[in-house]
Motif scaffolding. Structure first.
Motif: not given
Length: 523
Positions: A504-523
């Motif tokens: 490949y030409p140039g450079q390849v940037k590798v970005t790893v995304i890790r997301e944590t979600r906490a979901v609760n429902i108020a009734k």
């Protein structure tokens, strides 16, 4: 004492006298009753005799009537039987006369046949006699010829055969040579004529696909809402769709960049719905993207149905219709795959009609010849598209000629019907037009796909998107399987894998995304 005796005697005497009187009266009454009973019995007997006579007369009359009725019915039955017997006798007489006439005819036919057999035997005897005479004369003439030519009949026959063989061989070679030269000239002229007429009749626009779509907005204020606070909205859109969104100084426009046209279309429609609705936040973005993906899948089916209806193709399997619809969002060397397949189908129909073949079958094979370029899974991409398309066509019940034409249009298998070379020629005609294809675009798209495939080769990777024209690879991982430390290691390992396996030409940037979600429902 005496008065008592007198009284008792008087009483006894009175009782005796009363008894005698009672008996006398009873006897008189009994005789009267007997006389009355005899009178009644006599009258009853007389009445009974009268009634018996009456009943006897009635029964006799009824018996006579019944007898007459039965007699009449019996006479009717007898008459009907006599009539049937008469008809049967008449039919029998007719049959007898018919059989007699048939026997007479058969006798005449037998007599005629016997005469003909006698004539035939006589003629056969005469013919055998003549044949024997001819054979004798022939042997005599052959013997005389052998004496004159000093050759036996077998030797003369061999010389004649050899002479005829040489002459026939020379004439056959000359005829074959002339026929081949004439066929070459005629075939070349006819082929050029058919191809030129076909191309002139099918005028399709040049198909050039891009990797960029422009999303128009009413005002630049919308750009801020799309970006969101600290860029959370735009990151959510890119993560959900795998499309790079470029927000720059271009007035009233946002650039959507992705090599996969299906992703670009999903991103474009999702942005349109979000901007129209006005509610733009990560949860809403994910919901809209899911709905848009389902809408695109339905649209793919509708596009496939419209295509087969426009081309007059019937009884196509629903899975093949879906694959035809997917062609709208695929390209081959920069040429839109659906437009290319439609064009090949029309070219095949015209060319098959010119050659006296089945144009509907040719259209069917032309439309399906590149279905192997829209694989369902990554494993299918390892099989050549012609072989993969042939396997799908065979799986979904296409005819043998269509299956062979799909598999042989790039010479992966042997051509077994006239339909296969027509598909190959029309495919070349469609791709050879000026500007129809670009080799650079195809290799660029393949490089981006290879980048994403390298990321999917690691455990815990949920999504992978090649953006920034292949200069960046965004990898979204599952938080349950990959920790923060593992995310850093994964980024390094992916970059080393790209560095080792790809050019490949140039450079390849590798970005790893890790997301944590906490979901609760108020009734």
């Amino acid at each position: 004492m005496n008065p008592i005796i007198f009284v008792v005697g008087g009483v006894v005497l009175g009782l005796a006298i009363g008894f005698v009187i009672a008996k006398t009266i009873e006897k008189n009454n009994a005789s009267k009753l007997i006389k009355n009973a005899k009178k009644n019995a006599a009258s009853i007997l007389k009445q009974a005799n009268l009634e018996g006579e009456s009943i006897k007369k009635d029964k006799m009359l009824q018996a006579k009537e019944k007898f007459l009725e039965l007699k009449a019915e019996h006479e009717k039955v007898i008459l009907s039987r006599d009539k049937k017997i008469g008809e049967a006798e008449k039919r029998t007489r007719d049959k007898e006369s018919q059989v007699s006439s048939e026997l007479a005819k058969n006798k005449k036919s037998n007599d005629s046949l016997e005469r003909k057999i006698k004539d035939y035997n006589h003629k056969l005897d005469v013919l055998e006699t003549k044949q024997a005479e001819v054979d004798r004369l022939h042997r005599s003439q052959v013997q005389q010829l052998e004496v004159i030519s000093s050759l036996s009949a077998e030797e003369a026959k061999q010389q004649l055969v050899e002479s005829l063989k040489g002459e026939a061989k020379n004439e056959a070679m000359a005829f074959i040579q002339n026929a081949l030269e004439e066929a070459k000239l005629t075939a070349e002229q006819d082929a050029k004529k058919i191809i030129i007429n076909t191309i002139q009749r099918i005028g399709t626009e040049e198909a050039v696909d891009n990797c960029v779509s422009v999303f128009n907005i009413e005002s630049d204020d919308v750009k801020g809402r799309i970006i969101g606070r600290e860029g959370r909205n735009i990151r959510a859109i890119e993560a959900a769709t795998g499309v790079e969104i470029i927000v720059d100084d271009t007035p009233e426009a946002i650039i959507l960049s992705c090599f996969d046209s299906v992703r670009r279309e999903i991103a474009r429609l999702s942005l349109h719905k979000l901007v129209t609705d006005g509610r733009i936040h990560p949860a809403r973005i994910e919901e809209i993207v899911r709905k848009t993906q389902k809408q695109i899948e339905q649209e793919i089916i509708e596009v496939g149905k419209r295509t087969v209806i426009d081309l007059g193709i019937h009884n196509l399997h629903p899975e093949l219709i879906k694959m035809v619809g997917r062609m709208k969002y695929r390209s081959s060397y920069g040429q839109n795959l659906l437009q290319h397949s439609r064009e090949v189908a029309k070219l095949c129909g015209v060319m098959a009609a010119e050659l006296g073949l089945n144009p509907k079958l040719a259209k069917r094979a032309g439309l399906l010849h590149d279905i192997g370029k829209v694989p369902d899974a990554e494993t299918d991409m390892e099989t050549p598209h012609a072989i993969l398309g042939m396997q799908w066509a065979e799986k979904f019940g296409e005819k043998d000629d269509v299956i062979n034409a799909i598999g042989a249009h790039h010479d992966e298998i042997e051509m077994k019907s006239l339909l296969a070379p027509i598909i190959q020629v029309c495919d070349a005609i469609s791709g050879a037009r000026p500007g129809a294809r670009r080799q650079v675009l195809d290799s660029y798209i393949q490089r981006l796909k290879d980048l994403e495939e390298i990321a999917f080769g690691f455990n815990g990777v949920k999504k992978a998107y090649a953006i920034q024209a292949g200069r960046e690879l965004r990898v979204i991982v599952e938080s349950e399987k990959v920790s923060d430390q593992n995310a850093a290691d994964l980024s390094f390992n992916i970059s080393q894998k790209i560095q080792t396996d790809m050019t490949y030409p140039g450079q390849v940037k590798v970005t790893v995304i890790r997301e944590t979600r906490a979901v609760n429902i108020a009734k």
